[in-house]
Write a protein that holds these residues in place. Structure first.
Motif, mmCIF file in Angstrom:
data_model
loop_
_atom_site.group_PDB
_atom_site.id
_atom_site.type_symbol
_atom_site.label_atom_id
_atom_site.label_comp_id
_atom_site.label_asym_id
_atom_site.label_seq_id
_atom_site.Cartn_x
_atom_site.Cartn_y
_atom_site.Cartn_z
ATOM 1 N N LYS A 1 34.262 11.161 12.881
ATOM 2 C CA LYS A 1 33.654 9.983 12.745
ATOM 3 C C LYS A 1 34.309 9.028 13.917
ATOM 4 C CE LYS A 1 35.222 8.282 9.058
ATOM 5 N NZ LYS A 1 35.521 7.516 7.936
ATOM 6 N N ILE B 1 47.385 8.384 0.508
ATOM 7 C CA ILE B 1 46.337 9.212 1.074
ATOM 8 C C ILE B 1 46.740 10.749 0.979
ATOM 9 C CG2 ILE B 1 45.091 9.987 3.016
ATOM 10 C CD1 ILE B 1 44.265 7.209 1.776
ATOM 11 N N THR C 1 36.699 10.591 3.803
ATOM 12 C CA THR C 1 35.675 9.497 3.041
ATOM 13 C C THR C 1 34.297 10.266 2.800
ATOM 14 O OG1 THR C 1 34.699 9.131 5.262
ATOM 15 C CG2 THR C 1 36.658 7.878 4.638
ATOM 16 N N GLN C 2 33.538 9.378 2.033
ATOM 17 C CA GLN C 2 32.039 9.876 1.681
ATOM 18 C C GLN C 2 31.220 10.017 3.105
ATOM 19 O OE1 GLN C 2 29.835 7.536 -0.958
ATOM 20 N NE2 GLN C 2 28.371 8.890 -1.152
ATOM 21 N N GLU C 3 31.478 9.346 4.159
ATOM 22 C CA GLU C 3 30.912 9.349 5.184
ATOM 23 C C GLU C 3 31.242 10.916 5.738
ATOM 24 O OE1 GLU C 3 29.990 6.965 9.337
ATOM 25 O OE2 GLU C 3 31.565 6.310 7.994
ATOM 26 N N ASP C 4 32.659 11.151 5.785
ATOM 27 C CA ASP C 4 32.878 12.469 6.363
ATOM 28 C C ASP C 4 32.129 13.651 5.745
ATOM 29 O OD1 ASP C 4 35.038 11.996 8.410
ATOM 30 O OD2 ASP C 4 36.320 11.078 6.874
ATOM 31 N N ILE D 1 43.145 7.089 6.673
ATOM 32 C CA ILE D 1 42.209 6.525 5.691
ATOM 33 C C ILE D 1 41.866 7.649 4.560
ATOM 34 C CG2 ILE D 1 39.685 5.709 5.558
ATOM 35 C CD1 ILE D 1 39.903 4.992 8.622
#
Length: 304
Positions: free
Chosen positions: A78, A196, A164-167, A161
């Motif tokens: 990302k 985390i 993530t769902q984006e990852d 972070i």
């Protein structure tokens, strides 16, 4: 080894196995009146031996290619995951622009690097995300194209972070046939109170591109991953060029076809094996029909 002729000797050995097989088949086909002399002349064992040797020879190119051409390693992830920072610290120079502004890298840059003796072209790519910016979108598309041609993908995750769902969506879009190492960057920002969770299972490494923490372990992991791709148990020289690899694979394809269809008809097998000899002739020179005839008459008492 190639200069001393070891590769030529190996290919010649394979050719002789194929020539002997062709001679056995031709004896059965052309001299049926000498049935007692040539009974059971065709023995497929030498054909299978040639197949095994060709497979080993073809596989040898992976190791040779790794050290001749270098590996292609792509840094991706990302935006703002720290790809450019890692790129710079691995090169030990400020090649990529580093900024807290997301989308700073809009096109890939590359540089040669050595991972503990293994040469590689390292690519720093644009951050992967959905964007309406035409220029950045083009950079994202090029990043995905580079991963398709990579020998190894290094996927960066911002550990401050977490994954993530984006990852997860991006990881699913990456080619599943390319080896991948997940790098949890910015580990220096984590404290004991940070909740985390960093996944450090197989092929996962925590680093800090800012402080250099974990880089030695990462370099060792990259070397091991690349070495396994070119791993070989051969004790002699392998193929030395892409052209030789293509010729070897063509010969192997023809031999495999001959083995698959040997029960259908020996005439078809001969044609396949002659195709195999033609492919090997690209490496060592032509094999003439006289070679096959000489082999027939030296081994079988026929045509008297």
């Amino acid at each position: 080894g190639r200069l001393s002729g070891s590769l030529s000797a190996e290919i010649l050995e394979i050719k002789n196995l194929i020539i002997r097989t062709i001679a056995s088949i031709e004896a059965e086909i052309e001299y049926p009146e000498d049935e007692e002399t040539i009974a059971d002349a065709f023995d497929s064992s030498e054909l299978y031996q040639a197949k095994k040797m060709l497979e080993e020879l073809s596989a040898s190119w992976a190791s040779e290619k790794l050290y001749q051409d270098g590996a292609r390693i792509v840094l991706c992830g990302k935006t703002n995951a720290g790809k450019s920072s890692l790129f710079n610290i691995l090169l030990k120079e400020e090649r990529a622009i580093v900024s807290d502004i997301e989308g700073t890298t809009r096109d890939f840059i590359e540089s040669w690097i050595s991972f503990d003796g293994i040469p590689a072209r390292l690519f720093d790519t644009a951050g992967l995300r959905e964007t309406a910016d035409i220029i950045e979108k083009t950079g994202v598309e090029r990043s995905y194209e580079l991963t398709e041609e990579a020998d190894l993908i290094l996927y960066l995750i911002d550990s401050s972070i977490g994954l993530t769902q984006e990852d997860e969506v991006i990881l699913k879009d990456l080619p599943d046939n390319i080896p991948l190492i997940k790098i949890w960057n910015k580990a220096d920002k984590l404290s004991g109170e940070n909740n985390i969770k960093i996944n450090l299972e197989k092929d996962n490494y925590a680093i800090s591109a800012k402080t250099g923490t974990g880089l030695s372990e990462l370099v060792a992991a990259v070397k091991e991953k690349l070495s396994k791709q070119g791993e070989t148990t051969r004790g002699r020289a392998g193929l030395g060029s892409e052209r030789q690899k293509i010729s070897c694979d063509e010969a192997l394809k023809a031999v495999n076809h001959a083995i698959e269809f040997q029960e259908i008809g020996l005439d078809a097998v001969v044609q396949d094996l002659e195709d195999a000899l033609d492919a090997l002739a690209e490496l060592t020179g032509e094999t003439s029909p006289d070679d096959i005839l000489e082999n027939i008459f030296s081994r079988f008492c026929v045509g008297k």
